[in-house]
Design a protein around this motif. Structure first.
Motif, PDB file in Angstrom:
ATOM      1  N   VAL A 159       5.707  -4.192  -3.780  1.00 19.38           N
ATOM      2  CA  VAL A 159       5.337  -3.669  -2.458  1.00 19.38           C
ATOM      3  C   VAL A 159       6.579  -3.305  -1.658  1.00 19.38           C
ATOM      4  O   VAL A 159       6.655  -2.244  -1.035  1.00 19.38           O
ATOM      5  N   PHE A 160       7.575  -4.182  -1.674  1.00 18.30           N
ATOM      6  CA  PHE A 160       8.808  -3.908  -0.928  1.00 18.30           C
ATOM      7  C   PHE A 160       9.548  -2.720  -1.520  1.00 18.30           C
ATOM      8  O   PHE A 160      10.070  -1.872  -0.785  1.00 18.30           O
ATOM      9  N   LEU A 161       9.604  -2.661  -2.844  1.00 16.24           N
ATOM     10  CA  LEU A 161      10.325  -1.568  -3.493  1.00 16.24           C
ATOM     11  C   LEU A 161       9.692  -0.223  -3.155  1.00 16.24           C
ATOM     12  O   LEU A 161      10.388   0.711  -2.723  1.00 16.24           O
ATOM     13  N   PHE A 162       8.371  -0.113  -3.331  1.00 21.26           N
ATOM     14  CA  PHE A 162       7.716   1.162  -3.046  1.00 21.26           C
ATOM     15  C   PHE A 162       7.695   1.465  -1.550  1.00 21.26           C
ATOM     16  O   PHE A 162       7.756   2.624  -1.146  1.00 21.26           O
ATOM     17  N   GLY A 163       7.595   0.416  -0.722  1.00 22.30           N
ATOM     18  CA  GLY A 163       7.696   0.643   0.715  1.00 22.30           C
ATOM     19  C   GLY A 163       9.044   1.230   1.085  1.00 22.30           C
ATOM     20  O   GLY A 163       9.146   2.168   1.892  1.00 22.30           O
ATOM     21  N   ASN A 189       3.945   2.642   7.083  1.00 20.88           N
ATOM     22  CA  ASN A 189       3.433   3.709   6.214  1.00 20.88           C
ATOM     23  C   ASN A 189       2.170   4.349   6.786  1.00 20.88           C
ATOM     24  O   ASN A 189       1.896   5.518   6.503  1.00 20.88           O
ATOM     25  N   GLY A 190       1.408   3.590   7.594  1.00 22.13           N
ATOM     26  CA  GLY A 190       0.284   4.192   8.298  1.00 22.13           C
ATOM     27  C   GLY A 190       0.756   5.251   9.288  1.00 22.13           C
ATOM     28  O   GLY A 190       0.179   6.341   9.388  1.00 22.13           O
ATOM     29  N   ILE A 191       1.838   4.936   9.996  1.00 22.59           N
ATOM     30  CA  ILE A 191       2.420   5.914  10.930  1.00 22.59           C
ATOM     31  C   ILE A 191       2.932   7.132  10.165  1.00 22.59           C
ATOM     32  O   ILE A 191       2.721   8.282  10.586  1.00 22.59           O
ATOM     33  N   LEU A 192       3.573   6.880   9.007  1.00 23.31           N
ATOM     34  CA  LEU A 192       4.088   7.999   8.204  1.00 23.31           C
ATOM     35  C   LEU A 192       2.951   8.873   7.694  1.00 23.31           C
ATOM     36  O   LEU A 192       3.101  10.099   7.599  1.00 23.31           O
ATOM     37  N   TYR A 232       0.641   7.865   0.902  1.00 25.90           N
ATOM     38  CA  TYR A 232       0.764   6.727   1.807  1.00 25.90           C
ATOM     39  C   TYR A 232      -0.554   5.954   1.890  1.00 25.90           C
ATOM     40  O   TYR A 232      -0.553   4.724   2.017  1.00 25.90           O
ATOM     41  N   VAL A 233      -1.688   6.646   1.802  1.00 24.30           N
ATOM     42  CA  VAL A 233      -2.994   5.979   1.823  1.00 24.30           C
ATOM     43  C   VAL A 233      -3.153   5.104   0.585  1.00 24.30           C
ATOM     44  O   VAL A 233      -3.605   3.952   0.661  1.00 24.30           O
ATOM     45  N   TYR A 234      -2.769   5.641  -0.586  1.00 25.41           N
ATOM     46  CA  TYR A 234      -2.856   4.864  -1.826  1.00 25.41           C
ATOM     47  C   TYR A 234      -1.929   3.647  -1.764  1.00 25.41           C
ATOM     48  O   TYR A 234      -2.291   2.558  -2.238  1.00 25.41           O
ATOM     49  N   VAL A 261       4.551  -7.458   4.467  1.00 22.95           N
ATOM     50  CA  VAL A 261       3.676  -6.462   3.836  1.00 22.95           C
ATOM     51  C   VAL A 261       2.905  -5.693   4.899  1.00 22.95           C
ATOM     52  O   VAL A 261       2.828  -4.455   4.870  1.00 22.95           O
ATOM     53  N   PHE A 262       2.347  -6.413   5.868  1.00 17.42           N
ATOM     54  CA  PHE A 262       1.575  -5.734   6.911  1.00 17.42           C
ATOM     55  C   PHE A 262       2.469  -4.922   7.841  1.00 17.42           C
ATOM     56  O   PHE A 262       2.028  -3.920   8.406  1.00 17.42           O
ATOM     57  N   LEU A 263       3.724  -5.314   7.985  1.00 14.67           N
ATOM     58  CA  LEU A 263       4.671  -4.490   8.733  1.00 14.67           C
ATOM     59  C   LEU A 263       4.912  -3.171   7.998  1.00 14.67           C
ATOM     60  O   LEU A 263       4.916  -2.088   8.607  1.00 14.67           O
TER      61      LEU A 263
END
Length: 593
Positions: A365-369, A184-187, A196-198, A177-179
């Motif tokens: 989380v994985f799906l939306f990531g 997504n922080g980089i994106l 991406y913030v949400y 999750v943190f990976l």
């Protein structure tokens, strides 16, 4: 989908580990409820106990002050061998669990600094000598919440295996999750897209809620923290508020379904207000009756699930792919949330366990990531394709400019060769013939021809901004040489002299349009109109030539080159043509003054 298969594969051992029990130990158990938590071990003998079987659940519903006393008569059936087992309680979020074994007292739970040896369950170790029978008391206490639990006797190897798997899998998933959060922080920093913030906020709360729900936080991270029961409730509520906001922006409900978007925001706001009020009451009024807060919170939770599920179904008609992703993520949660609420109000006997919550939340989380990362990759590829098209357009423009320059150079070369070159040769011949008078006359004619050629290429008057006089001069020269066609020029409030960089290009554009109308359109009348408005210049070229079908015929090199020149000055180029009825070209260029 591969990520989902991986999660399922990794969770399979967690969900399918075989349970083993020590058959050499018998147990007789019962329980009673102390409504005011006022009993002591001395007064228990006077109370009435109800039977309590292994793996059967005791559910006292909403609890404020009550405690549950459990009585266990445990016996080692073997007369020759000692026996070891663990007395396990399946609710990891009991505030305190106290074992009274004679004079020995052991306490574990959320509100204590002591913890169970196993992440999987709250457990006490029991060692029995051959043939030994022992009376045990266990006091179960959970403040201001719904309380249910069951017990079982388990083998140590089974508990160690289950706990190791759960610890490893929870660590792995939280790490993943943190990976995803880092990616997504980089994106976000690359795209500045708030979605991406949400996602990051929702994923962080998912990780915290998962760590608390699976007992990972108490067992591994913060064993001395005493308020995980409250944290679980509040983090779960905040997690769902964050999920609602994320899904609302993911489905673009504000633009596509504004009423549902407002409803989700209102429900989320009420839930957040309930959290703030509950925290305040817990701090200042610990005896407050929280039952109605729980009921209202669950009703709002269920209403939010229904609205979001309805919005996702409606979105199928708007953007099918995004709606399918939302439904794939939301359907398991819809089932889990509905079961949890129905179980809380005792409408159904059993709900899905915490392991399902772990699977569902991390699955989302994985799906939306995956979806957000893939969307970025798609956008990146599209942008790359657009960049390639821009590069191609620039290369085409350079080629067009080169071709124009080459064509103009050829025209100049032909004029010099056919006119100037031949006259210079004639002058040399006249000097050889010693006919100076005729040679002088021919030199004067040559000088006039050079001035005329220079004027045709680019009139000197253009340097002074005299676009109208330059065009009039060129049109007069052209009309003198035409027999079947005529060119007319009209000006409306157009200044005699203008200070604009584009006048050279417009002069050449006018000549290009005239040439096309005569050469390709066989036009008999060509009309050029020049207008000056407060904020722009307008140019219209009309001919009565053959025209062409814009849908079937490309603009061609000349018109494309004209359009590119106009676009360079942030102007607007429009062409309309009807076969056998002529062509109209309109150009608008903004004024710099």
């Amino acid at each position: 989908m591969r990520i989902i298969y991986l999660i399922s594969f990794l969770l399979f051992p967690l969900l399918s580990c075989a349970q083993t029990t020590n058959k050499s130990i018998s147990v007789v158990s019962s329980y009673t409820v102390d409504q005011n938590s006022s009993w002591t071990s001395r007064t228990l003998q006077q109370q009435k106990f109800q039977p309590f079987k292994q793996n059967s659940k005791v559910n006292i519903g909403y609890n404020k002050d009550a405690a549950v006393w459990c009585r266990f008569i445990v016996k080692n059936l073997s007369a020759s061998q000692s026996a070891k087992t663990w007395l396990c309680f399946n609710n990891n979020h009991i505030d305190s669990l106290s074992l009274y074994d004679g004079r020995l007292i052991k306490t574990i739970g959320d509100r204590t600094i002591s913890q169970s040896p196993f992440i999987e369950t709250l457990a006490f170790e029991l060692n029995l000598q051959p043939g030994e029978e022992r009376l045990l008391w266990v006091r179960v206490k959970k403040e201001t919440s719904y309380l249910d639990f069951s017990y079982s006797l388990e083998d140590q190897a089974y508990l160690e295996g289950k706990s190791s798997q759960k610890t490893a899998l929870t660590s792995f998933f939280i790490g993943m999750v943190f990976l995803l959060l880092m990616i997504n922080g980089i994106l976000f920093f690359m795209t500045k897209d708030r979605l991406y913030v949400y996602y990051i906020g929702y994923s962080i709360l998912t990780a915290f809620y998962t760590a608390i729900t699976t007992n990972f936080a108490k067992h591994v991270l913060f064993p001395e923290f005493r308020f995980f029961s409250e944290c679980r409730v509040f983090t779960g509520a905040l997690w769902y508020i964050a999920l609602s906001i994320f899904l609302g922006h993911f489905l673009k409900l504000k633009e596509n379904q504004p009423i549902k978007h407002k409803l989700i925001i209102v429900l989320g706001g009420i839930n957040f207000l309930l959290i703030l009020i509950s925290i305040s009451l817990l701090v200042f009024y610990k005896d407050f009756e929280f039952r109605y807060f729980f009921v209202l919170g669950y009703i709002i939770f269920l209403a939010s699930i229904v609205v979001l599920f309805w919005a996702a179904l409606t979105h199928l008609k708007i953007e099918k792919t995004q709606a399918i992703y939302a439904l794939l993520a939301f359907a398991p949660q819809f089932v889990w949330g509905a079961c949890l609420i129905l179980k809380t109000f005792e409408i159904i006997p059993k709900s899905l366990g915490d392991n399902w919550m772990l699977f569902i939340s991390l699955y989302e989380v994985f799906l939306f990531g995956y979806v957000l990362s893939r969307n970025y990759i798609d956008i990146f590829l599209k942008n790359n394709e657009l960049m390639q098209q821009v590069i191609f357009e620039k290369e085409s423009s350079l080629r067009a400019i080169s071709e124009v320059q080459l064509r103009e150079r050829r025209n100049i070369a032909n004029i010099i060769h056919d006119n100037v070159g031949s006259k210079i040769a004639h002058i040399i011949h006249l000097f050889d013939m010693k006919n100076a008078g005729l040679a002088k006359q021919t030199i004067n004619e040559l000088a006039e021809d050079i001035r005329e050629i220079s004027h045709k290429i680019l009139p000197k008057a253009l340097d002074e901004g005299a676009l109208i006089s330059s065009l009039q001069s060129q049109i007069s020269s052209l009309n003198a040489g035409l027999t079947d066609a005529k060119i007319e020029l009209f000006c409306y409030d157009f200044p005699d002299k203008i200070d604009e960089k584009w006048i050279y290009d417009l002069y050449l554009i006018a000549l290009e349009v005239i040439n096309n109308a005569i050469k390709h359109g066989n036009a008999e009348l060509i009309t050029i109109e020049l207008y000056k408005y407060p904020k722009n210049y307008h140019f219209q070229f009309t001919d009565d030539g053959l025209g062409f079908d814009l849908q079937k015929t490309s603009k061609g090199f000349g018109l494309e080159n004209i359009e590119k020149r106009v676009n360079y000055y942030k102007g607007n180029f429009e062409i309309s043509s009807v076969k056998n009825e002529g062509t109209i070209i309109q150009i608008n260029i903004p004024s710099n003054r």
